[in-house]
Design a protein around this motif. Structure first.
Motif, PDB file in Angstrom:
ATOM      1  N   SER A  19       0.841  -1.190   0.000  1.00 39.72           N
ATOM      2  CA  SER A  19       0.000   0.000   0.000  1.00 39.72           C
ATOM      3  C   SER A  19       0.876   1.239   0.000  1.00 39.72           C
ATOM      4  CB  SER A  19      -0.868  -0.001   1.243  1.00 39.72           C
ATOM      5  OG  SER A  19      -0.040   0.154   2.374  1.00 39.72           O
ATOM      6  N   THR A  20       0.230   2.374  -0.228  1.00 41.59           N
ATOM      7  CA  THR A  20       0.955   3.645  -0.206  1.00 41.59           C
ATOM      8  C   THR A  20       1.690   3.807   1.128  1.00 41.59           C
ATOM      9  OG1 THR A  20      -0.957   4.433  -1.410  1.00 41.59           O
ATOM     10  CG2 THR A  20       0.580   6.104  -0.653  1.00 41.59           C
ATOM     11  N   LEU A  21       1.007   3.481   2.218  1.00 37.14           N
ATOM     12  CA  LEU A  21       1.635   3.647   3.537  1.00 37.14           C
ATOM     13  C   LEU A  21       2.821   2.707   3.712  1.00 37.14           C
ATOM     14  CD1 LEU A  21      -1.430   4.119   5.913  1.00 37.14           C
ATOM     15  CD2 LEU A  21       0.484   5.693   5.635  1.00 37.14           C
ATOM     16  N   GLU A  22       2.665   1.475   3.254  1.00 40.17           N
ATOM     17  CA  GLU A  22       3.786   0.528   3.385  1.00 40.17           C
ATOM     18  C   GLU A  22       4.995   1.026   2.593  1.00 40.17           C
ATOM     19  OE1 GLU A  22       1.180  -2.823   2.389  1.00 40.17           O
ATOM     20  OE2 GLU A  22       2.340  -3.997   3.814  1.00 40.17           O
ATOM     21  N   SER A  23       4.755   1.474   1.358  1.00 41.98           N
ATOM     22  CA  SER A  23       5.877   1.932   0.524  1.00 41.98           C
ATOM     23  C   SER A  23       6.591   3.099   1.183  1.00 41.98           C
ATOM     24  CB  SER A  23       5.410   2.419  -0.849  1.00 41.98           C
ATOM     25  OG  SER A  23       4.579   1.514  -1.416  1.00 41.98           O
ATOM     26  N   PHE A  28      11.055   5.535   4.240  1.00 44.09           N
ATOM     27  CA  PHE A  28      11.519   6.310   5.412  1.00 44.09           C
ATOM     28  C   PHE A  28      12.657   5.568   6.109  1.00 44.09           C
ATOM     29  CE2 PHE A  28      11.450   6.973  10.003  1.00 44.09           C
ATOM     30  CZ  PHE A  28      11.632   8.348  10.087  1.00 44.09           C
ATOM     31  N   SER A  29      12.494   4.243   6.240  1.00 40.95           N
ATOM     32  CA  SER A  29      13.472   3.467   7.006  1.00 40.95           C
ATOM     33  C   SER A  29      14.811   3.344   6.278  1.00 40.95           C
ATOM     34  CB  SER A  29      12.904   2.086   7.346  1.00 40.95           C
ATOM     35  OG  SER A  29      11.898   2.240   8.323  1.00 40.95           O
ATOM     36  N   LYS A  30      14.861   3.739   5.024  1.00 39.12           N
ATOM     37  CA  LYS A  30      16.160   3.738   4.317  1.00 39.12           C
ATOM     38  C   LYS A  30      16.960   4.984   4.659  1.00 39.12           C
ATOM     39  CE  LYS A  30      14.725   0.748   0.594  1.00 39.12           C
ATOM     40  NZ  LYS A  30      13.985   0.703  -0.653  1.00 39.12           N
ATOM     41  N   ARG A  31      16.338   5.982   5.288  1.00 36.71           N
ATOM     42  CA  ARG A  31      17.010   7.222   5.724  1.00 36.71           C
ATOM     43  C   ARG A  31      17.766   7.899   4.583  1.00 36.71           C
ATOM     44  NH1 ARG A  31      14.389   5.609   9.374  1.00 36.71           N
ATOM     45  NH2 ARG A  31      14.626   6.037  11.596  1.00 36.71           N
ATOM     46  N   ILE A 269       9.261  -4.096   6.413  1.00 34.40           N
ATOM     47  CA  ILE A 269       8.701  -3.997   5.049  1.00 34.40           C
ATOM     48  C   ILE A 269       9.829  -4.121   4.016  1.00 34.40           C
ATOM     49  CG2 ILE A 269       7.606  -2.353   3.425  1.00 34.40           C
ATOM     50  CD1 ILE A 269       5.974  -1.378   5.977  1.00 34.40           C
ATOM     51  N   ASN A 270      10.990  -3.513   4.329  1.00 32.98           N
ATOM     52  CA  ASN A 270      12.137  -3.567   3.404  1.00 32.98           C
ATOM     53  C   ASN A 270      12.843  -4.912   3.416  1.00 32.98           C
ATOM     54  OD1 ASN A 270      11.761  -0.923   2.709  1.00 32.98           O
ATOM     55  ND2 ASN A 270      13.263  -0.119   4.156  1.00 32.98           N
ATOM     56  N   GLY A 271      12.531  -5.752   4.399  1.00 35.03           N
ATOM     57  CA  GLY A 271      13.167  -7.069   4.475  1.00 35.03           C
ATOM     58  C   GLY A 271      14.497  -7.065   5.221  1.00 35.03           C
ATOM     59  N   SER A 272      14.845  -5.929   5.856  1.00 34.44           N
ATOM     60  CA  SER A 272      16.134  -5.919   6.567  1.00 34.44           C
ATOM     61  C   SER A 272      16.019  -6.465   7.994  1.00 34.44           C
ATOM     62  CB  SER A 272      16.785  -4.529   6.545  1.00 34.44           C
ATOM     63  OG  SER A 272      15.842  -3.530   6.748  1.00 34.44           O
ATOM     64  N   PHE A 273      14.815  -6.573   8.519  1.00 35.08           N
ATOM     65  CA  PHE A 273      14.587  -7.205   9.829  1.00 35.08           C
ATOM     66  C   PHE A 273      13.402  -8.155   9.705  1.00 35.08           C
ATOM     67  CE2 PHE A 273      17.216  -3.762  11.188  1.00 35.08           C
ATOM     68  CZ  PHE A 273      17.813  -4.185  12.366  1.00 35.08           C
ATOM     69  N   PRO A 274      13.428  -9.265  10.473  1.00 31.58           N
ATOM     70  CA  PRO A 274      12.320 -10.224  10.350  1.00 31.58           C
ATOM     71  C   PRO A 274      11.081  -9.825  11.154  1.00 31.58           C
ATOM     72  CG  PRO A 274      13.961 -11.055  11.883  1.00 31.58           C
ATOM     73  CD  PRO A 274      14.504  -9.749  11.361  1.00 31.58           C
TER      74      PRO A 274
END
Ligand code: NAI
Ligand code: 2PC
Length: 307
Positions: A19-23, A28-31, A269-274
């Protein structure tokens, strides 16, 4: 009123493409400050009236969204009919800086917060989730009820509110059965998914009552000295947050318990943490300007297409 027409499915495409929010939370988490700029909310305390004024700016370059929300949140006396959360959202033209829209932010705040909690539930709730419990009976409790029962299938829904008659009023408006509980303990024992959406400033949810493996979406307690969850729960659960900076500056549940933040929702969401959905999980939500920004853009697009 237009923002009330904002369909939750536009914020939360359950089980399909992100979704838009997930994307946006993933981004955001990529900073990457060339993509998203969102400082931690500035908050002005209004001590003599038990209130706070928060300003929440955000700039999303690729989406071309420049936005700020102003949100007033108050601790209301029991029985007060005044809303505790009131908000206005401003959209600006990123190139010229002029204001392109001024929107009521209450519905946006209610819907985007519930949509983000639902993303947390999608990722972290136990595989077999039969019982939903909601603590609180205000605006957020209502929006969470709407989204959670729309997106997930529960066999039982329980509601607790500090004023039982408010919980009863909430339930009377609904089509489907909801059990009104007399105590938090009665409401949460055996629950698989728990939403805390209260104005509490002291813990109301205790780890000893929580079923191992349950998921808690904790929405209230947005001040560094406010709590909804006790130390036992905070220390035993795997703790996820919307923003690490926001959580470590504003969340009493995190600051005062000394609990470690495992990951941001965006990092999962990015797959960097489970997503550790087999463990007890807490998603501590503080609210983010980027969530308001993308929601306001959806409202504006709807307006432009309909009027
Ligand atoms: N995480 C986020 O993004 C957001 C969080 N919030 C927070 O969520 C919480 C709920 O907000 P709204 O639903 O807008 O408020 P509301 O006033 O509509 O509902 C608050 C509910 O909490 C209950 N409550 C108040 N004080 C309590 C106490 N001491 N113990 C137990 N229950 C208590 C009230 O009876 C009511 O059921 C607030 O803490 C608010 O600041 C609000 C907006 C966004
Ligand atoms: O994100 C938000 O709008 C708020 N969080 C806490 C109170 C209001």
């Amino acid at each position: 009123r237009l923002s009330e027409t904002l369909a939750i499915t536009e914020l939360q495409h359950h089980g399909r493409s992100p979704s838009t929010l997930e994307s946006v939370m993933g981004k955001f988490s990529k900073r990457d400050s060339s993509e998203i700029i969102q400082p931690v909310r500035s908050v002005v305390p209004i001590q003599q009236h038990s209130g706070f004024l928060g300003v929440m700016p955000a700039y999303l370059t690729a989406e071309g969204i420049l936005c700020t929300k102003m949100v007033a949140f108050y601790q209301r006396a029991e029985g007060s009919s005044l809303p505790s959360t009131q908000a206005t959202v401003l959209l600006f033209h990123p190139e010229h800086g002029n204001v392109t829209a001024i929107m009521d932010g209450e519905a946006i705040t209610a819907k985007r917060t519930a949509a983000v909690s639902a993303i947390s539930a999608k990722l972290f709730k136990p595989a077999l989730s039969e019982v939903l419990c909601i603590l609180g009976s205000g605006q957020q409790a209502r929006s969470h009820y709407d989204v959670f029962t729309k997106l997930f299938k529960f066999k039982e829904v329980r509601l607790w509110s500090r004023r039982k008659e408010m919980a009863q009023r909430f339930v009377n408006d609904l089509q489907d059965p909801v059990t009104v509980c007399s105590s938090v303990k009665e409401a949460v024992i055996g629950a698989d998914v728990i939403v805390t959406a209260t104005g509490a400033s002291q813990p109301i949810l205790f780890g000893e009552w929580v079923k191992p493996g349950a998921h808690i979406a904790a929405v209230g307690a947005c001040r560094p000295d406010w709590r909804e969850l006790d130390d036992v729960l905070m220390r035993e659960a795997v703790v996820y947050v919307d923003s690490r900076e926001g959580a470590t500056a504003e969340s009493g549940d995190i600051i005062l318990s000394g609990a470690e933040v495992f990951a941001e929702l965006g990092e999962v969401i990015n797959g960097s943490f489970p997503a550790q959905h087999e463990k007890t999980t807490v998603f501590k939500s503080l609210g983010m300007g980027i969530q308001d920004a993308v929601s306001a853009k959806l409202v504006l697009e709807k307006w432009n297409s309909e009027y």
